[in-house]
Design a protein around this motif. Structure first.
Motif, PDB file in Angstrom:
ATOM      1  N   SER A 109       0.845  -1.194   0.000  1.00  0.00           N
ATOM      2  CA  SER A 109       0.000   0.000   0.000  1.00  0.00           C
ATOM      3  C   SER A 109       0.883   1.248   0.000  1.00  0.00           C
ATOM      4  CB  SER A 109      -0.911   0.009   1.231  1.00  0.00           C
ATOM      5  OG  SER A 109      -0.130   0.052   2.399  1.00  0.00           O
ATOM      6  N   SER A 151       1.846   5.280   0.746  1.00  0.00           N
ATOM      7  CA  SER A 151       1.656   6.275   1.787  1.00  0.00           C
ATOM      8  C   SER A 151       0.909   7.475   1.201  1.00  0.00           C
ATOM      9  CB  SER A 151       3.005   6.723   2.350  1.00  0.00           C
ATOM     10  OG  SER A 151       3.728   7.418   1.355  1.00  0.00           O
ATOM     11  N   THR A 152       0.466   8.360   2.063  1.00  0.00           N
ATOM     12  CA  THR A 152      -0.256   9.556   1.619  1.00  0.00           C
ATOM     13  C   THR A 152       0.629  10.416   0.728  1.00  0.00           C
ATOM     14  OG1 THR A 152      -1.387   9.511   3.735  1.00  0.00           O
ATOM     15  CG2 THR A 152      -1.619  11.500   2.442  1.00  0.00           C
ATOM     16  N   ARG A 153       1.892  10.516   1.107  1.00  0.00           N
ATOM     17  CA  ARG A 153       2.834  11.315   0.316  1.00  0.00           C
ATOM     18  C   ARG A 153       2.999  10.734  -1.087  1.00  0.00           C
ATOM     19  NH1 ARG A 153       8.424  12.866   3.004  1.00  0.00           N
ATOM     20  NH2 ARG A 153       7.158  14.579   3.782  1.00  0.00           N
ATOM     21  N   ASP A 154       3.084   9.404  -1.189  1.00  0.00           N
ATOM     22  CA  ASP A 154       3.231   8.765  -2.493  1.00  0.00           C
ATOM     23  C   ASP A 154       2.005   8.989  -3.373  1.00  0.00           C
ATOM     24  OD1 ASP A 154       5.727   7.798  -1.783  1.00  0.00           O
ATOM     25  OD2 ASP A 154       4.922   5.864  -1.092  1.00  0.00           O
ATOM     26  N   VAL A 155       0.826   8.915  -2.786  1.00  0.00           N
ATOM     27  CA  VAL A 155      -0.408   9.110  -3.545  1.00  0.00           C
ATOM     28  C   VAL A 155      -0.490  10.539  -4.060  1.00  0.00           C
ATOM     29  CG1 VAL A 155      -2.918   9.151  -3.388  1.00  0.00           C
ATOM     30  CG2 VAL A 155      -1.640   7.296  -2.330  1.00  0.00           C
ATOM     31  N   LYS A 156      -0.138  11.514  -3.216  1.00  0.00           N
ATOM     32  CA  LYS A 156      -0.168  12.915  -3.646  1.00  0.00           C
ATOM     33  C   LYS A 156       0.838  13.167  -4.767  1.00  0.00           C
ATOM     34  CE  LYS A 156      -1.968  15.192   0.449  1.00  0.00           C
ATOM     35  NZ  LYS A 156      -1.720  16.209   1.474  1.00  0.00           N
TER      36      LYS A 156
END
Length: 64
Positions: A36, A38-43
């Protein structure tokens, strides 16, 4: 042994026979997927922090 005696007594005296209570089953927790993001990767994939360019007067590209 005691349970058998209780059931016999209940039958003889006209009481309802007690039943064993079922214990609720424990639910297993779902594990997070190991891959899964991380939030940083998705952004980063969505391009949230990238520079934004648009056309302004005269058709020139400018950074907002």
């Amino acid at each position: 042994m005691f349970q058998d005696q209780l059931e016999e007594w209940c039958r003889l005296n006209g009481h309802p026979v007690p039943t064993k209570k079922k214990t609720p089953k424990k639910r297993k927790r779902k594990r997070k997927a190991s891959n899964s993001l991380s939030t940083r990767d998705v952004k980063e994939l969505m391009g949230v922090n990238r520079a934004v360019y648009s056309r302004s007067r005269g058709g020139a590209y400018r950074q907002r």
